[in-house]
Scaffold this motif. Structure first.
Motif, PDB file in Angstrom:
ATOM      1  N   GLU A 174       0.205  -1.339   0.060  1.00  0.00           N
ATOM      2  CA  GLU A 174       0.033   0.154   0.052  1.00  0.00           C
ATOM      3  C   GLU A 174       0.832   0.763   0.158  1.00  0.00           C
ATOM      4  OE1 GLU A 174      -2.259   0.064   3.546  1.00  0.00           O
ATOM      5  OE2 GLU A 174      -3.128  -2.218   3.109  1.00  0.00           O
ATOM      6  N   PRO A 175       0.187   1.679  -0.815  1.00  0.00           N
ATOM      7  CA  PRO A 175       0.982   3.735  -0.533  1.00  0.00           C
ATOM      8  C   PRO A 175       1.032   4.270   1.051  1.00  0.00           C
ATOM      9  CG  PRO A 175      -1.374   4.052  -1.530  1.00  0.00           C
ATOM     10  CD  PRO A 175      -1.322   2.501  -1.560  1.00  0.00           C
ATOM     11  N   VAL A 176       1.547   5.171   0.814  1.00  0.00           N
ATOM     12  CA  VAL A 176       1.879   6.049   2.256  1.00  0.00           C
ATOM     13  C   VAL A 176       0.318   6.702   2.414  1.00  0.00           C
ATOM     14  CG1 VAL A 176       2.357   6.735   4.281  1.00  0.00           C
ATOM     15  CG2 VAL A 176       4.106   4.781   3.330  1.00  0.00           C
ATOM     16  N   GLU A 177      -0.019   6.773   3.242  1.00  0.00           N
ATOM     17  CA  GLU A 177      -0.866   8.139   3.597  1.00  0.00           C
ATOM     18  C   GLU A 177      -0.133   9.076   4.899  1.00  0.00           C
ATOM     19  OE1 GLU A 177      -2.908  11.334   3.387  1.00  0.00           O
ATOM     20  OE2 GLU A 177      -3.459  10.658   5.522  1.00  0.00           O
ATOM     21  N   TRP A 178       0.866   9.587   3.734  1.00  0.00           N
ATOM     22  CA  TRP A 178       1.287  11.062   4.570  1.00  0.00           C
ATOM     23  C   TRP A 178       1.043  11.963   5.758  1.00  0.00           C
ATOM     24  CZ3 TRP A 178       6.548   9.374   5.113  1.00  0.00           C
ATOM     25  CH2 TRP A 178       6.558   8.384   4.048  1.00  0.00           C
ATOM     26  N   TYR A 179      -0.409  12.821   5.521  1.00  0.00           N
ATOM     27  CA  TYR A 179      -0.481  13.379   5.849  1.00  0.00           C
ATOM     28  C   TYR A 179      -0.896  13.296   7.437  1.00  0.00           C
ATOM     29  CZ  TYR A 179      -3.970  18.027   7.697  1.00  0.00           C
ATOM     30  OH  TYR A 179      -3.656  19.005   8.251  1.00  0.00           O
ATOM     31  N   SER A 180      -2.103  11.889   7.518  1.00  0.00           N
ATOM     32  CA  SER A 180      -2.308  11.064   8.758  1.00  0.00           C
ATOM     33  C   SER A 180      -1.228  10.794   9.601  1.00  0.00           C
ATOM     34  CB  SER A 180      -3.411  10.228   9.173  1.00  0.00           C
ATOM     35  OG  SER A 180      -2.801   9.453   7.487  1.00  0.00           O
ATOM     36  N   THR A 181      -0.135  10.452   8.376  1.00  0.00           N
ATOM     37  CA  THR A 181       0.865   9.749   9.248  1.00  0.00           C
ATOM     38  C   THR A 181       1.854  10.962   9.620  1.00  0.00           C
ATOM     39  OG1 THR A 181       0.493   8.052   7.591  1.00  0.00           O
ATOM     40  CG2 THR A 181       2.952   8.225   8.752  1.00  0.00           C
ATOM     41  N   PHE A 182       1.653  11.992   9.272  1.00  0.00           N
ATOM     42  CA  PHE A 182       2.726  12.932  10.116  1.00  0.00           C
ATOM     43  C   PHE A 182       1.908  13.584  11.052  1.00  0.00           C
ATOM     44  CE2 PHE A 182       5.305  12.985   5.816  1.00  0.00           C
ATOM     45  CZ  PHE A 182       6.555  12.766   6.398  1.00  0.00           C
ATOM     46  N   GLN A 183       0.838  13.132  11.020  1.00  0.00           N
ATOM     47  CA  GLN A 183      -0.567  14.130  11.904  1.00  0.00           C
ATOM     48  C   GLN A 183       0.145  13.292  13.254  1.00  0.00           C
ATOM     49  OE1 GLN A 183      -4.183  14.254  10.579  1.00  0.00           O
ATOM     50  NE2 GLN A 183      -4.295  16.157  11.024  1.00  0.00           N
ATOM     51  N   GLY A 184       0.077  11.550  13.364  1.00  0.00           N
ATOM     52  CA  GLY A 184       1.031  10.951  14.746  1.00  0.00           C
ATOM     53  C   GLY A 184       1.999  11.322  14.791  1.00  0.00           C
ATOM     54  N   LEU A 185       3.450  11.679  13.991  1.00  0.00           N
ATOM     55  CA  LEU A 185       4.460  11.851  14.770  1.00  0.00           C
ATOM     56  C   LEU A 185       4.470  13.119  15.274  1.00  0.00           C
ATOM     57  CD1 LEU A 185       7.230  11.104  14.071  1.00  0.00           C
ATOM     58  CD2 LEU A 185       7.488  12.661  12.188  1.00  0.00           C
ATOM     59  N   THR A 186       3.646  13.946  14.679  1.00  0.00           N
ATOM     60  CA  THR A 186       4.115  14.984  15.450  1.00  0.00           C
ATOM     61  C   THR A 186       3.562  15.847  16.761  1.00  0.00           C
ATOM     62  OG1 THR A 186       2.585  16.351  13.689  1.00  0.00           O
ATOM     63  CG2 THR A 186       4.404  16.356  12.932  1.00  0.00           C
ATOM     64  N   PRO A 518      -6.505  13.135   1.170  1.00  0.00           N
ATOM     65  CA  PRO A 518      -5.527  12.518   1.472  1.00  0.00           C
ATOM     66  C   PRO A 518      -4.236  12.530   0.188  1.00  0.00           C
ATOM     67  CG  PRO A 518      -7.475  11.416   1.384  1.00  0.00           C
ATOM     68  CD  PRO A 518      -7.683  12.570   0.702  1.00  0.00           C
ATOM     69  N   VAL A 519      -3.390  12.027   1.589  1.00  0.00           N
ATOM     70  CA  VAL A 519      -1.994  12.717   0.437  1.00  0.00           C
ATOM     71  C   VAL A 519      -1.358  11.556   0.174  1.00  0.00           C
ATOM     72  CG1 VAL A 519       0.132  14.200  -0.055  1.00  0.00           C
ATOM     73  CG2 VAL A 519      -1.927  14.635   0.826  1.00  0.00           C
ATOM     74  N   TYR A 520      -2.058  10.280  -0.795  1.00  0.00           N
ATOM     75  CA  TYR A 520      -0.946   9.062  -1.183  1.00  0.00           C
ATOM     76  C   TYR A 520       0.330   9.477  -2.226  1.00  0.00           C
ATOM     77  CZ  TYR A 520      -5.527   7.216   0.763  1.00  0.00           C
ATOM     78  OH  TYR A 520      -6.385   6.716   2.339  1.00  0.00           O
ATOM     79  N   ILE A 521       1.266   8.837  -0.631  1.00  0.00           N
ATOM     80  CA  ILE A 521       2.383   8.253  -1.961  1.00  0.00           C
ATOM     81  C   ILE A 521       3.048   7.156  -1.254  1.00  0.00           C
ATOM     82  CG2 ILE A 521       4.852   9.330  -2.025  1.00  0.00           C
ATOM     83  CD1 ILE A 521       3.507  12.602  -1.994  1.00  0.00           C
ATOM     84  N   LYS A 522       3.869   6.209  -2.623  1.00  0.00           N
ATOM     85  CA  LYS A 522       4.771   4.786  -2.230  1.00  0.00           C
ATOM     86  C   LYS A 522       6.416   5.753  -1.615  1.00  0.00           C
ATOM     87  CE  LYS A 522       5.179   2.433  -5.463  1.00  0.00           C
ATOM     88  NZ  LYS A 522       5.029   1.566  -7.091  1.00  0.00           N
ATOM     89  N   ALA A 523       6.474   4.573  -0.968  1.00  0.00           N
ATOM     90  CA  ALA A 523       7.918   4.855  -0.664  1.00  0.00           C
ATOM     91  C   ALA A 523       8.540   3.513  -0.686  1.00  0.00           C
ATOM     92  CB  ALA A 523       7.217   4.703   1.192  1.00  0.00           C
ATOM     93  N   VAL A 524       9.188   3.458  -1.565  1.00  0.00           N
ATOM     94  CA  VAL A 524       9.311   2.350  -1.786  1.00  0.00           C
ATOM     95  C   VAL A 524      11.415   1.910  -1.084  1.00  0.00           C
ATOM     96  CG1 VAL A 524      11.243   0.707  -3.905  1.00  0.00           C
ATOM     97  CG2 VAL A 524       8.789   2.184  -4.159  1.00  0.00           C
ATOM     98  N   PRO A 525      11.451   1.128  -0.262  1.00  0.00           N
ATOM     99  CA  PRO A 525      12.957   0.800   0.011  1.00  0.00           C
ATOM    100  C   PRO A 525      14.370   0.697  -0.310  1.00  0.00           C
ATOM    101  CG  PRO A 525      11.252  -0.895   0.594  1.00  0.00           C
ATOM    102  CD  PRO A 525      10.373  -0.297  -0.045  1.00  0.00           C
ATOM    103  N   ARG A 526      14.739   1.573   0.120  1.00  0.00           N
ATOM    104  CA  ARG A 526      16.154   2.019  -0.938  1.00  0.00           C
ATOM    105  C   ARG A 526      16.802   0.626  -1.088  1.00  0.00           C
ATOM    106  NH1 ARG A 526      16.602   7.172  -2.692  1.00  0.00           N
ATOM    107  NH2 ARG A 526      15.670   8.679  -2.048  1.00  0.00           N
TER     108      ARG A 526
END
Length: 533
Positions: A174-186, A518-526
């Motif tokens: 799945e791609p990451v939904e970054w807005y809610s993810t960063f809300q949790g972090l901050t 929502p802001v979905y963006i894939k995070a692919v491991p380096r």
């Protein structure tokens, strides 16, 4: 019906009184709406009740668009009304410097709160005049560079959890939904750093009571009661009284206030344990004599020894400590989550910039361990990327406001006492006179070479405000954002996907500009990390 009939008829008397009051109110409102006309300042024609607020709060209309439209129409100084209150927009850079810096003594206050509710009245946002200066001087060392180094450890711990969540999301395809993810972090970061509250907002967000309460508070900050006070100021005193009587009925505020009272009590009883967070720094600053010069760093051993001999002085009340911890939470949650979301989006949509940043990060450190303050400080291109992101998407777009203390000649206009000045940061950051191709993402605008030859006005870039009343938590926010971005880019390649909004759309429920979708963006491991694992 004659005069005698009206007097003898209580209903007629009541109706006549009401009609007289309405007539008086209309005359008063017309007089209030004549301010800009009398001053010779171009202005937006107001609605008799709402001023321009009916337009500003209309779905699909952003305050940034509204202000931009009228700057185009009227120029860099114009007025509009919120209810009866005149708001003077100043987009002229020299005049802005006058307001925020040169003549700060006449513009030191933010506008009076519409509803004087606790705990905001005791914060650096709500305090005014000398008490604001006193509290700000006590709090300033809390966010010094030296103190921020201590916060990096907490931030890194929360980012460890973030990276784990990203890995789990990728493993599910799945791609990451970054807005809610960063809300949790901050919220996790600011809760522990400012409130000494350990939260778990990065997981099970819908079930986390504190996360839900904070989001609900911000969503409903501009509510019908506040709007009523804006349109009919005589309700403001009643609403202030009711709000303060019912302050603990607010779920989020109640949770925070009761928690902080308990923590403060425990820490005063246990002086042997050393805590590293903003709350502890505020407690120490509030109850001791500190050196507020320079970067807030204590001077020397002799001075410190002398200071120990002096009696301790209470510089902040417990109410002010709690109130400012509360406002730091609100200020450090949504704004930083927005900045991280927009920067992640810009990196994903500009892969060449992302790879250049990745190379810098890899050259700066080889391991995947937590980063230190000193390491992050050496990432110059990361600084440029973040600065350009803050230019395009400043954390707050209608929060830099000031109140005129006395009648004041500002440029060609006489600004009367108590008038509110609005600094339109969004327009300043996208002014083509200062920023060629203003909508283009170009971190090189902030390179050392560009800075050496730049001729831009210092007020053309003020994402955290300017002058003595700028954002006190600026260093905290930038450190958190840089740590998170560096560690994400080191471990993952950010790629657009089907769910990535093109372009971004926004909403401005209060003062911050948030993603509307929502802001979905894939995070692919380096690959380098896959090989090392």
């Amino acid at each position: 019906m004659g005069p005698v009939d009206i007097v003898s008829n209580p209903y007629g008397l009541l109706a006549a009184t009401f009609l007289l009051y309405v007539a008086y109110w209309l005359v008063q409102r017309r007089r209030q709406h004549a301010v800009f006309s009398q001053l010779g300042i171009p202005y937006v024609k107001p609605h008799i009740i709402y001023g321009s607020n009916d337009v500003l709060r209309k779905p699909g209309i952003l305050v940034t668009d509204f202000i931009g439209q009228y700057i185009q129409k009227y120029g860099k100084v114009f007025g509009f009304y919120i209810g009866s209150k005149p708001m003077l927009v100043v987009a002229d850079l020299d005049l802005i410097r006058q307001v925020l810096v040169k003549d700060f003594h006449n513009f030191s206050n933010r506008p009076k709160l519409v509803v004087r509710a606790q705990p905001v009245v005791d914060t650096v946002v709500g305090l005014r005049d000398q008490r604001w200066k006193d509290v700000r001087s006590v709090l300033a060392p809390t966010f010094s560079m030296v103190k921020m180094k201590c916060m990096a450890g907490i931030m890194n711990q929360k980012i460890d959890e973030l990276l784990t969540i990203i890995a789990e999301t990728h493993a599910r395809g799945e791609p990451v939904e970054w807005y809610s993810t960063f809300q949790g972090l901050t919220l996790d970061v600011i809760s522990e750093c400012a409130l000494a509250m350990k939260t778990d907002c990065q997981r099970n967000q819908d079930k986390d009571k504190f996360f839900v309460a904070v989001k609900a508070f911000l969503k409903n900050a501009i509510n019908p009661a506040v709007l009523l006070a804006l349109y009919f100021p005589f309700f403001a005193n009643f609403l202030s009284y009711a709000s303060n009587k019912l302050v603990l009925s607010g779920r989020m505020t109640q949770m925070i206030v009761e928690h902080l009272k308990t923590v403060i009590s425990i820490r005063r009883r246990d002086l042997s344990t050393k805590y590293i967070d903003v709350l502890q720094l505020m407690l120490e600053a509030a109850e001791s004599r500190v050196d507020n010069s320079g970067d807030g760093v204590e001077t020397n051993e002799a001075a410190l020894a002398s200071d120990k001999e002096r009696p301790k002085q209470t510089l902040l009340t417990d109410g002010e400590i709690i109130a400012n911890a509360w406002v730091f939470l609100l200020g450090g949650f949504e704004t930083t989550a927005n900045t991280l979301t927009y920067t992640t989006y810009l990196l994903a949509t500009h892969p060449e910039t992302q790879e250049r940043l990745y190379e810098e990060i890899c050259n700066a450190f080889q391991t995947d361990d937590q980063l230190t303050y000193e390491q992050v400080k050496e990432l110059k291109y990361l600084e440029e990327v973040l600065s350009e992101s803050l230019r395009l998407y400043p954390p707050v777009v209608n929060f830099v406001t000031r109140e005129c203390a006395q009648d004041f000649k500002l440029g060609d206009y006489m600004v009367p006492k108590d008038m509110t000045i609005v600094v339109p940061i969004w327009q300043l950051h996208r002014d083509p006179e200062q920023w060629p191709q203003p909508d283009k993402f170009d971190p090189d605008r902030f390179s050392s070479d560009a800075k050496a030859t730049e001729t831009r006005h210092p007020m053309s870039y003020i994402p955290f405000g300017a002058g003595p009343r700028n954002c006190p938590g600026m260093r905290f926010a930038q450190l958190e954002a840089k740590l998170a971005l560096a560690r994400i880019v080191k471990n993952y390649r950010l790629e657009v996907c089907e769910g990535t909004p093109r372009p971004l759309t926004f909403t401005i429920p209060t003062v911050a500009i948030n993603p509307a979708t929502p802001v979905y963006i894939k995070a692919v491991p380096r690959e380098s990390n896959l090989k090392s694992s």
